[in-house]
Design a protein around this motif. Structure first.
Motif, PDB file in Angstrom:
ATOM      1  N   GLN A   6      -0.042   1.587  14.703  1.00 10.83           N
ATOM      2  CA  GLN A   6      -0.266   0.160  14.448  1.00 10.83           C
ATOM      3  C   GLN A   6      -0.558  -0.087  12.979  1.00 10.83           C
ATOM      4  O   GLN A   6      -0.061  -1.065  12.390  1.00 10.83           O
ATOM      5  N   TRP A   7      -1.344   0.784  12.346  1.00  8.68           N
ATOM      6  CA  TRP A   7      -1.659   0.618  10.926  1.00  8.68           C
ATOM      7  C   TRP A   7      -0.400   0.761  10.077  1.00  8.68           C
ATOM      8  O   TRP A   7      -0.169  -0.025   9.155  1.00  8.68           O
ATOM      9  N   ILE A   8       0.435   1.737  10.385  1.00  7.57           N
ATOM     10  CA  ILE A   8       1.675   1.941   9.630  1.00  7.57           C
ATOM     11  C   ILE A   8       2.557   0.704   9.711  1.00  7.57           C
ATOM     12  O   ILE A   8       3.052   0.200   8.696  1.00  7.57           O
ATOM     13  N   GLU A   9       2.734   0.212  10.921  1.00  4.43           N
ATOM     14  CA  GLU A   9       3.651  -0.908  11.122  1.00  4.43           C
ATOM     15  C   GLU A   9       3.089  -2.219  10.578  1.00  4.43           C
ATOM     16  O   GLU A   9       3.843  -3.081  10.105  1.00  4.43           O
ATOM     17  N   SER A  10       1.767  -2.367  10.605  1.00  6.19           N
ATOM     18  CA  SER A  10       1.153  -3.606  10.111  1.00  6.19           C
ATOM     19  C   SER A  10       1.121  -3.666   8.597  1.00  6.19           C
ATOM     20  O   SER A  10       1.183  -4.755   8.003  1.00  6.19           O
ATOM     21  N   ASN A  11       1.015  -2.505   7.949  1.00  5.66           N
ATOM     22  CA  ASN A  11       0.821  -2.477   6.501  1.00  5.66           C
ATOM     23  C   ASN A  11       2.071  -2.111   5.716  1.00  5.66           C
ATOM     24  O   ASN A  11       2.056  -2.154   4.493  1.00  5.66           O
ATOM     25  N   ARG A  12       3.142  -1.725   6.394  1.00 10.37           N
ATOM     26  CA  ARG A  12       4.382  -1.335   5.714  1.00 10.37           C
ATOM     27  C   ARG A  12       4.097  -0.336   4.591  1.00 10.37           C
ATOM     28  O   ARG A  12       4.591  -0.455   3.483  1.00 10.37           O
ATOM     29  N   VAL A  13       3.270   0.639   4.893  1.00  5.35           N
ATOM     30  CA  VAL A  13       2.842   1.604   3.890  1.00  5.35           C
ATOM     31  C   VAL A  13       4.033   2.409   3.375  1.00  5.35           C
ATOM     32  O   VAL A  13       4.949   2.753   4.126  1.00  5.35           O
ATOM     33  N   GLN A  14       4.033   2.662   2.076  1.00  7.23           N
ATOM     34  CA  GLN A  14       5.047   3.511   1.460  1.00  7.23           C
ATOM     35  C   GLN A  14       4.505   4.920   1.252  1.00  7.23           C
ATOM     36  O   GLN A  14       3.291   5.139   1.240  1.00  7.23           O
ATOM     37  N   VAL A  15       5.411   5.869   1.080  1.00  4.36           N
ATOM     38  CA  VAL A  15       5.057   7.227   0.682  1.00  4.36           C
ATOM     39  C   VAL A  15       5.730   7.504  -0.659  1.00  4.36           C
ATOM     40  O   VAL A  15       6.904   7.181  -0.850  1.00  4.36           O
ATOM     41  N   VAL A  16       4.975   8.087  -1.581  1.00  2.00           N
ATOM     42  CA  VAL A  16       5.461   8.356  -2.934  1.00  2.00           C
ATOM     43  C   VAL A  16       5.589   9.859  -3.133  1.00  2.00           C
ATOM     44  O   VAL A  16       4.636  10.609  -2.895  1.00  2.00           O
ATOM     45  N   GLN A  17       6.773  10.298  -3.553  1.00  2.00           N
ATOM     46  CA  GLN A  17       7.028  11.719  -3.758  1.00  2.00           C
ATOM     47  C   GLN A  17       6.288  12.240  -4.987  1.00  2.00           C
ATOM     48  O   GLN A  17       6.087  11.528  -5.970  1.00  2.00           O
ATOM     49  N   LEU A  18       5.922  13.525  -4.909  1.00  2.00           N
ATOM     50  CA  LEU A  18       5.288  14.225  -6.021  1.00  2.00           C
ATOM     51  C   LEU A  18       6.005  15.546  -6.239  1.00  2.00           C
ATOM     52  O   LEU A  18       6.210  16.304  -5.284  1.00  2.00           O
ATOM     53  N   ALA A  19       6.353  15.836  -7.469  1.00  2.00           N
ATOM     54  CA  ALA A  19       6.996  17.109  -7.777  1.00  2.00           C
ATOM     55  C   ALA A  19       5.945  18.214  -7.836  1.00  2.00           C
ATOM     56  O   ALA A  19       4.814  17.999  -8.289  1.00  2.00           O
ATOM     57  N   ASP A  20       6.300  19.405  -7.361  1.00  7.47           N
ATOM     58  CA  ASP A  20       5.445  20.574  -7.536  1.00  7.47           C
ATOM     59  C   ASP A  20       5.307  20.817  -9.035  1.00  7.47           C
ATOM     60  O   ASP A  20       6.302  21.057  -9.723  1.00  7.47           O
ATOM     61  N   PRO A  21       4.088  20.753  -9.583  1.00  5.92           N
ATOM     62  CA  PRO A  21       3.950  20.867 -11.038  1.00  5.92           C
ATOM     63  C   PRO A  21       4.325  22.239 -11.590  1.00  5.92           C
ATOM     64  O   PRO A  21       4.610  22.356 -12.787  1.00  5.92           O
ATOM     65  N   ALA A  22       4.341  23.265 -10.755  1.00 12.00           N
ATOM     66  CA  ALA A  22       4.666  24.605 -11.235  1.00 12.00           C
ATOM     67  C   ALA A  22       6.157  24.902 -11.192  1.00 12.00           C
ATOM     68  O   ALA A  22       6.653  25.706 -11.979  1.00 12.00           O
ATOM     69  N   THR A  23       6.891  24.255 -10.283  1.00 13.70           N
ATOM     70  CA  THR A  23       8.304  24.589 -10.102  1.00 13.70           C
ATOM     71  C   THR A  23       9.233  23.404 -10.292  1.00 13.70           C
ATOM     72  O   THR A  23      10.441  23.592 -10.462  1.00 13.70           O
ATOM     73  N   GLY A  24       8.717  22.186 -10.222  1.00 10.81           N
ATOM     74  CA  GLY A  24       9.553  20.996 -10.293  1.00 10.81           C
ATOM     75  C   GLY A  24      10.185  20.612  -8.974  1.00 10.81           C
ATOM     76  O   GLY A  24      10.853  19.578  -8.882  1.00 10.81           O
ATOM     77  N   GLU A  25       9.989  21.419  -7.927  1.00 12.16           N
ATOM     78  CA  GLU A  25      10.558  21.105  -6.615  1.00 12.16           C
ATOM     79  C   GLU A  25       9.922  19.833  -6.056  1.00 12.16           C
ATOM     80  O   GLU A  25       8.705  19.666  -6.121  1.00 12.16           O
ATOM     81  N   PRO A  83       0.840  -1.198   0.000  1.00  9.36           N
ATOM     82  CA  PRO A  83       0.000   0.000   0.000  1.00  9.36           C
ATOM     83  C   PRO A  83       0.874   1.247   0.000  1.00  9.36           C
ATOM     84  O   PRO A  83       1.966   1.257   0.585  1.00  9.36           O
ATOM     85  N   ALA A  84       0.414   2.278  -0.680  1.00 10.25           N
ATOM     86  CA  ALA A  84       1.193   3.504  -0.790  1.00 10.25           C
ATOM     87  C   ALA A  84       0.271   4.710  -0.698  1.00 10.25           C
ATOM     88  O   ALA A  84      -0.933   4.628  -1.009  1.00 10.25           O
ATOM     89  N   LEU A  85       0.842   5.829  -0.268  1.00 12.04           N
ATOM     90  CA  LEU A  85       0.133   7.106  -0.215  1.00 12.04           C
ATOM     91  C   LEU A  85       1.016   8.163  -0.848  1.00 12.04           C
ATOM     92  O   LEU A  85       2.216   8.216  -0.586  1.00 12.04           O
ATOM     93  N   SER A  86       0.425   8.999  -1.681  1.00  7.61           N
ATOM     94  CA  SER A  86       1.192  10.128  -2.196  1.00  7.61           C
ATOM     95  C   SER A  86       1.473  11.112  -1.075  1.00  7.61           C
ATOM     96  O   SER A  86       0.750  11.156  -0.069  1.00  7.61           O
ATOM     97  N   GLN A  87       2.500  11.919  -1.237  1.00  5.94           N
ATOM     98  CA  GLN A  87       2.799  12.941  -0.240  1.00  5.94           C
ATOM     99  C   GLN A  87       1.611  13.880  -0.032  1.00  5.94           C
ATOM    100  O   GLN A  87       1.385  14.362   1.081  1.00  5.94           O
ATOM    101  N   ALA A  88       0.850  14.129  -1.088  1.00  3.45           N
ATOM    102  CA  ALA A  88      -0.240  15.096  -0.999  1.00  3.45           C
ATOM    103  C   ALA A  88      -1.347  14.646  -0.060  1.00  3.45           C
ATOM    104  O   ALA A  88      -1.977  15.453   0.622  1.00  3.45           O
ATOM    105  N   VAL A  89      -1.600  13.342  -0.003  1.00  4.60           N
ATOM    106  CA  VAL A  89      -2.716  12.826   0.782  1.00  4.60           C
ATOM    107  C   VAL A  89      -2.243  12.067   2.025  1.00  4.60           C
ATOM    108  O   VAL A  89      -3.058  11.548   2.791  1.00  4.60           O
ATOM    109  N   TRP A  90      -0.933  12.033   2.238  1.00  2.46           N
ATOM    110  CA  TRP A  90      -0.355  11.274   3.365  1.00  2.46           C
ATOM    111  C   TRP A  90      -0.983  11.675   4.695  1.00  2.46           C
ATOM    112  O   TRP A  90      -1.526  10.841   5.424  1.00  2.46           O
ATOM    113  N   LEU A  91      -0.928  12.953   5.036  1.00  3.53           N
ATOM    114  CA  LEU A  91      -1.518  13.418   6.289  1.00  3.53           C
ATOM    115  C   LEU A  91      -3.026  13.194   6.300  1.00  3.53           C
ATOM    116  O   LEU A  91      -3.593  12.745   7.307  1.00  3.53           O
TER     117      LEU A  91
END
Length: 345
Positions: A117-136, A94-102
């Motif tokens: 407990q959910w984080i540790e049980s599911n080994r969730v990943q976080v996926v980076q997203l570039a700012d579409p206006a700046t590339g940061e 399972p993964a979450l984008s940075q935008a919806v992580w929180l």
């Protein structure tokens, strides 16, 4: 970028404060997000959910939740961590984008313990997203806290999640990673060492000052005193207006501050460039499933002299649903199928 502080014994209340430090305006608005909203992970849509809890969130560019509290008194705060490394996306996990992580945690949890407990049980990943206006490309970590005073710091280092979970973890800033921050704190007078309390804007120095001052706060006689006390701590850890250090967006000025009462459910917002403080009392907000998503346009409502101030719980307006940035959006921008969103100048 940023400092977060929890005060778990504010005369029967849990108070949390945070600074948002950044090198440019984030176009921040407040949003009211009701229960029952359907969302997905922003990655490949494999993880979907309906929000169990309504929340008040502060956004960046109306594309990512960077701070907020839900109706159960569970809160979260996104901060910068240059050492963050999330690893290559594994579609089998399972993964979450940075935008919806929180937002995932605000939507689904009432306690830090359940979230961890959910984080540790599911080994969730976080996926980076570039700012579409700046590339940061942001490198961020996440703090979670709740109305019991519990706390957790979630970091991704060398592709692996590191969870620091304890009510004792009251302070969080930026680099270095959290375990090293705790070790450095032991060098300071009052925390086991003999170094005097430092005074610069370095993340390690802000960490030490916030840890020092939050444990010396006097018992407040009212909610007003409790909130004012927390503002005094995070203002001490704030960064003055400045030219950002080259290549270090975390070494930047404080652009806004938030203090939240997780027990009595008040969310207070202060801009450092606009004259008035505003707050939302969650008890006055309709989070019912059939209620609309609404926002408070801080750019227009706070910028004018004599503008909005005080309790703004009734000033939210419908401006469409909050759309979290996703990998699909970025592919569309890259292919020319859509225009990248504008940014404040």
């Amino acid at each position: 970028m940023c400092t977060r502080v929890v005060w778990p014994d504010a005369d029967g209340a849990v108070i949390v404060g945070r600074n948002m430090d950044y090198h440019r305006d984030l176009g921040t608005n407040l949003w009211k997000l009701p229960r029952g909203v359907q969302r997905d992970d922003g990655v490949d849509g494999a993880l979907t959910w309906r929000a169990r809890y309504g929340s008040i969130v502060a956004t960046a560019f109306d594309m990512i939740s960077v701070d907020g509290v839900n109706e159960a008194g569970f809160a979260g705060h996104v901060l910068w961590l240059a050492e963050s490394s999330y690893g290559e996306h594994d579609p089998a996990r399972p993964a979450l984008s940075q935008a919806v992580w929180l937002q995932y945690f605000l939507d689904n949890f009432a306690t830090v313990a359940d979230a961890v407990q959910w984080i540790e049980s599911n080994r969730v990943q976080v996926v980076q997203l570039a700012d579409p206006a700046t590339g940061e490309v942001p490198t961020i970590h996440l703090a979670l806290d709740d109305a019991s005073g519990d706390s957790a710091i979630i970091e991704y280092i060398d592709g692996e999640v590191e969870v620091h979970h304890s009510p004792e973890y009251r302070v969080m800033t930026n680099s270095p990673k959290y375990g090293e921050q705790l070790a450095l704190l032991t060098q300071i007078d009052g925390f086991g060492g003999d170094r005097p309390l430092p005074g610069t804007t370095l993340a390690t120095d802000r960490f030490a000052r916030a840890a020092h001052y939050v444990r010396r706060l006097p018992r407040p006689a009212s909610q007003l005193e409790a909130i004012a006390s927390m503002f005094s701590v995070i203002r001490n850890a704030a960064q003055p207006f400045r030219l950002p250090d080259e290549g270090r967006p975390d070494a930047s000025q404080t652009i806004w501050q938030v203090v939240a009462d997780l027990t009595r459910l008040r969310y207070v917002f202060e801009s450092t460039t606009r004259p008035n403080i505003v707050w939302v009392d969650l008890a006055d907000v309709d989070f019912a499933e059939d209620s609309p998503q609404q926002s408070l346009d801080l750019g227009s409502r706070l910028a004018v002299e004599g503008g909005l101030a005080g309790n703004v719980s009734g000033y939210f307006e419908e401006r469409g649903d909050l759309h979290f940035l996703s990998l699909t959006d970025l592919r569309g921008y890259a292919s020319g199928g859509a225009a990248a969103p504008a940014r404040p100048s």
